[in-house]
Design a protein around this motif. Structure first.
Motif, PDB file in Angstrom:
ATOM      1  N   ALA A   1       0.847  -1.199   0.000  1.00  8.85           N
ATOM      2  CA  ALA A   1       0.000   0.000   0.000  1.00  8.85           C
ATOM      3  C   ALA A   1       0.878   1.244   0.000  1.00  8.85           C
ATOM      4  CB  ALA A   1      -0.941  -0.003   1.192  1.00  8.85           C
ATOM      5  N   GLY A   2       1.967   1.201   0.770  1.00  8.75           N
ATOM      6  CA  GLY A   2       2.909   2.317   0.770  1.00  8.75           C
ATOM      7  C   GLY A   2       3.566   2.496  -0.577  1.00  8.75           C
ATOM      8  N   LEU A   3       3.867   1.391  -1.239  1.00  5.89           N
ATOM      9  CA  LEU A   3       4.455   1.455  -2.571  1.00  5.89           C
ATOM     10  C   LEU A   3       3.487   2.093  -3.559  1.00  5.89           C
ATOM     11  CD1 LEU A   3       6.740   0.738  -4.518  1.00  5.89           C
ATOM     12  CD2 LEU A   3       5.777  -1.564  -4.688  1.00  5.89           C
ATOM     13  N   ALA A   4       2.222   1.715  -3.494  1.00  2.00           N
ATOM     14  CA  ALA A   4       1.222   2.310  -4.386  1.00  2.00           C
ATOM     15  C   ALA A   4       1.089   3.801  -4.126  1.00  2.00           C
ATOM     16  CB  ALA A   4      -0.131   1.615  -4.206  1.00  2.00           C
TER      17      ALA A   4
ATOM     18  N   CYS B   1       4.136   5.652  -5.553  1.00  2.00           N
ATOM     19  CA  CYS B   1       4.064   5.798  -7.010  1.00  2.00           C
ATOM     20  C   CYS B   1       3.057   6.878  -7.403  1.00  2.00           C
ATOM     21  CB  CYS B   1       3.722   4.466  -7.663  1.00  2.00           C
ATOM     22  SG  CYS B   1       5.043   3.245  -7.528  1.00  2.00           S
ATOM     23  N   GLU B   2       1.931   6.934  -6.693  1.00  2.43           N
ATOM     24  CA  GLU B   2       0.940   7.973  -6.972  1.00  2.43           C
ATOM     25  C   GLU B   2       1.511   9.355  -6.666  1.00  2.43           C
ATOM     26  OE1 GLU B   2      -2.448   6.785  -4.679  1.00  2.43           O
ATOM     27  OE2 GLU B   2      -2.873   5.090  -5.997  1.00  2.43           O
TER      28      GLU B   2
ATOM     29  N   LEU C   1      11.117  11.266  -4.027  1.00  4.32           N
ATOM     30  CA  LEU C   1      10.221  10.109  -4.054  1.00  4.32           C
ATOM     31  C   LEU C   1      10.844   8.935  -4.795  1.00  4.32           C
ATOM     32  CD1 LEU C   1       6.933  12.083  -4.645  1.00  4.32           C
ATOM     33  CD2 LEU C   1       7.410  10.641  -2.662  1.00  4.32           C
ATOM     34  N   MET C   2      11.569   9.211  -5.878  1.00  2.00           N
ATOM     35  CA  MET C   2      12.220   8.131  -6.619  1.00  2.00           C
ATOM     36  C   MET C   2      13.254   7.431  -5.739  1.00  2.00           C
ATOM     37  SD  MET C   2      12.525   9.662 -10.479  1.00  2.00           S
ATOM     38  CE  MET C   2      13.276   8.201 -11.157  1.00  2.00           C
ATOM     39  N   ARG C   3      13.966   8.200  -4.914  1.00  4.08           N
ATOM     40  CA  ARG C   3      14.944   7.587  -3.999  1.00  4.08           C
ATOM     41  C   ARG C   3      14.240   6.707  -2.969  1.00  4.08           C
ATOM     42  NH1 ARG C   3      17.238  12.743  -4.510  1.00  4.08           N
ATOM     43  NH2 ARG C   3      16.286  13.425  -2.552  1.00  4.08           N
TER      44      ARG C   3
ATOM     45  N   ALA D   1       0.340   4.362 -11.961  1.00  3.98           N
ATOM     46  CA  ALA D   1       0.893   5.650 -11.545  1.00  3.98           C
ATOM     47  C   ALA D   1       2.270   5.873 -12.152  1.00  3.98           C
ATOM     48  CB  ALA D   1       0.963   5.724 -10.021  1.00  3.98           C
ATOM     49  N   LEU D   2       3.090   4.824 -12.220  1.00  4.72           N
ATOM     50  CA  LEU D   2       4.407   4.964 -12.837  1.00  4.72           C
ATOM     51  C   LEU D   2       4.291   5.262 -14.322  1.00  4.72           C
ATOM     52  CD1 LEU D   2       6.529   2.187 -11.104  1.00  4.72           C
ATOM     53  CD2 LEU D   2       6.633   4.656 -10.759  1.00  4.72           C
TER      54      LEU D   2
END
Length: 99
Positions: free
Chosen positions: A12-15, A18-19, A36-38, A71-72
């Protein structure tokens, strides 16, 4: 061990990460996008660790991963043109070899 809720789970944190990246890219907030990418690497690692002891095909996880992928893709629609523009600018300044 109690079942993890979508809010407690690493996927869920990953989603959400990405958003947030897609939103930052759309807003041309490149400093936030870079931060955010890091952070995405750690979120991916947490999801992989979770999958080592849980069912990776859990419907909630699959939905979150599909949302992260979408999202990505959305972020890429903004990041790729920006990357191309930066490369063109650097080539014009002589900082990169011509193509």
């Amino acid at each position: 061990m109690s079942a993890m809720t979508a809010e407690e789970s690493p996927w869920a944190g990953l989603a959400r990460g990405c958003e947030a990246l897609a939103a930052a890219a759309e807003a041309n907030d490149w400093a936030r996008a870079a931060r955010l990418m890091r952070e995405l690497g750690a979120l991916v690692a947490a999801d992989r660790a979770w999958c080592a002891t849980h069912d990776p095909a859990l419907p909630e996880r699959r939905a979150a991963i599909a949302a992260a992928h979408a999202a990505l893709e959305s972020a890429g629609a903004h990041l790729l043109p920006a990357h191309a523009s930066l490369k063109k600018l650097l080539r014009a300044w002589g900082a990169l070899p011509p193509t």
